[in-house]
Structures are given as structure tokens and as C-alpha cells.
Scaffold this active site. Structure first.
Site, mmCIF file in Angstrom:
data_model
loop_
_atom_site.group_PDB
_atom_site.id
_atom_site.type_symbol
_atom_site.label_atom_id
_atom_site.label_comp_id
_atom_site.label_asym_id
_atom_site.label_seq_id
_atom_site.Cartn_x
_atom_site.Cartn_y
_atom_site.Cartn_z
ATOM 1 N N PHE A 71 -24.157 -32.864 -18.463
ATOM 2 C CA PHE A 71 -24.524 -31.841 -19.484
ATOM 3 C C PHE A 71 -23.714 -31.869 -20.673
ATOM 4 C CE2 PHE A 71 -25.079 -29.982 -15.375
ATOM 5 C CZ PHE A 71 -25.797 -29.117 -15.106
ATOM 6 N N ASP A 72 -24.392 -31.455 -21.853
ATOM 7 C CA ASP A 72 -23.692 -31.358 -23.075
ATOM 8 C C ASP A 72 -22.853 -30.184 -22.646
ATOM 9 O OD1 ASP A 72 -23.111 -31.248 -25.762
ATOM 10 O OD2 ASP A 72 -24.274 -29.478 -25.939
ATOM 11 N N LEU A 73 -21.658 -30.035 -23.499
ATOM 12 C CA LEU A 73 -20.876 -28.682 -23.600
ATOM 13 C C LEU A 73 -21.176 -27.419 -24.210
ATOM 14 C CD1 LEU A 73 -18.478 -27.589 -21.666
ATOM 15 C CD2 LEU A 73 -17.010 -28.477 -23.559
ATOM 16 N N ASP A 74 -20.959 -27.816 -25.474
ATOM 17 C CA ASP A 74 -21.018 -26.762 -26.634
ATOM 18 C C ASP A 74 -22.450 -26.217 -26.673
ATOM 19 O OD1 ASP A 74 -18.388 -26.743 -27.015
ATOM 20 O OD2 ASP A 74 -18.382 -27.910 -28.672
#
Length: 210
Positions: free
Chosen positions: A8-11
Site C-alpha cells: 500500500f501507498d500511505l498518503d
């Protein structure tokens, strides 16, 4: 395809940090350049490294801009971010089902972990790959490749989930299936142009991918 790992990307993907990022950019450029930076200028660098943004927008002031940005961002971090709907429940479900999880972000690992801990998510992730864990950040495939190595999984059994073109480009080049989130703050057409393999209308939709 039997999914065994999800990156997953976070932001903009797990956590809604858009307001914090935009405000940090605005404060920084007002302080150093007396310039009112626009939201669209900031959005152009979502998913990319902070240094790239500052070197492009601020040129010779990049180091000072980065320091001010990080100071302001850290000061207001906890009060200015939120978790997107269904994220916590979906992450727990995947974890309980034995799927290995990772975060691949263009922010520092330390800051990423701070955000994950704020919402009780950190224990679900086997690894967090931040900007300091790689030489070439997204959209280069290196951070995704490092995460795959950490998870000890082949790319063909993994997904990369993100809200920016850089996330999709990084995942595709690393050989994983890519997933775009519809709740992105960015231009949806630009994200679609990268031809992600899947699109999530809501986070729980990822549980339907097999």
C-alpha cells in the site's frame, strides 16, 4: 491469481493527509519565497519525493524548504490527518487471512510509522519502505522491489495499491498487479491513463480480488 501480499501507498490511500501536505507546502513557500503556492502545484508532486518537489519548485532553496516543511508537517501531523473509511477493518481482515502487508511510501519511514501508529495499524504491516530505504523512489520500481524482497514474495502474487500515477507506474515496472483507489484527491483521468489492473470504489472492494 492467488493474492499473498498487498503493498500500500500511505498518503491518499490509507490515510487522508491531503490537508496537512497542502498546508505544509503553503506555509513553507510563504515563509521562504513569499509565494502563494496553488493546490494544483502541490498535487502534481503527490506520490513523489519531497526533495524532487522542492528541487523543482524551489531550486537553490531546496534544503531550507525541506527543513521548514518537515518541521511544520510534524507539528500538525496528528491533528490534521484522518483514516479513510473501511481501511482499518479491511487491513485487519487481510492480516487475519494470512496476507502479508507492506507500506511503500515516498515519505520517511519514521513519519509513516507515526501515522500508522496513530490509527493502530502498525502491527499489521511486515515492512514499511520509506524514502530512506531506497535510492530511487516511486515511480521507479525499486521501493516495490525492496518490499517484495522483505515479504519474500514473487511479484505475480502481489498487488500495489495507490492513489497516484507514481504508485501505478512503480508497481507495473516491478511486475505486480496494480490497484487505483477512486478516493484519490488527484486528477482521476491522469491516474486512469496508467491503466491500473483494478479500481477500488471503497477499500473493502480489495477483498473481492483473488
Amino acid at each position: 491469481m492467488n493474492i499473498k501480499g498487498v503493498l500500500f501507498d500511505l498518503d491518499g490511500t490509507l490515510l487522508d493527509t491531503s490537508e496537512l501536505i497542502v498546508e505544509s507546502f503553503r506555509y513553507t513557500f510563504k515563509q521562504h519565497c513569499n509565494y502563494d503556492i496553488s493546490v494544483s502545484e502541490v498535487h502534481d508532486f503527490f506520490g513523489k519525493s519531497l526533495r524532487l518537489a522542492m528541487e523543482t519548485l524551489g531550486k537553490d532553496k531546496a534544503d531550507a524548504l525541506i527543513d521548514t516543511y518537515r518541521e511544520h508537517n510534524a507539528k500538525y501531523h496528528d491533528e490534521k490527518i484522518a483514516i479513510f473509511p473501511e481501511v482499518a477493518e479491511t487491513i485487519k481482515t487481510m492480516y487475519d487471512n494470512g496476507i502479508k502487508l507492506a507500506v511503500v511510501t515516498s515519505k520517511t519511514k519514521k513519519t509513516a510509522l507515526r501515522g500508522l501508529k496513530l490509527f493502530g495499524l502498525e502491527s499489521y504491516f511486515s515492512t514499511v519502505i520509506g524514502i530512506n530505504e531506497c535510492i530511487n523512489p516511486k515511480p521507479h520500481p525499486e521501493p516495490v522491489n525492496i518490499a517484495l524482497q522483505e515479504l519474500k514474495l514473487a511479484p505475480e502474487v502481489c498487488l500495489m495499491v495507490g492513489d497516484s500515477p507514481a504508485d501505478i507506474m512503480s508497481g507495473k515496472q516491478a511486475g505486480v498487479k496494480t490497484v487505483a483507489v477512486k478516493w484519490t484527491h488527484l486528477d482521476w483521468l491522469k491516474l486512469q491513463e496508467q491503466e491500473p489492473d483494478y479500481v477500488l470504489q471503497k477499500m473493502s472492494d480489495i477483498l473481492k480480488i483473488s
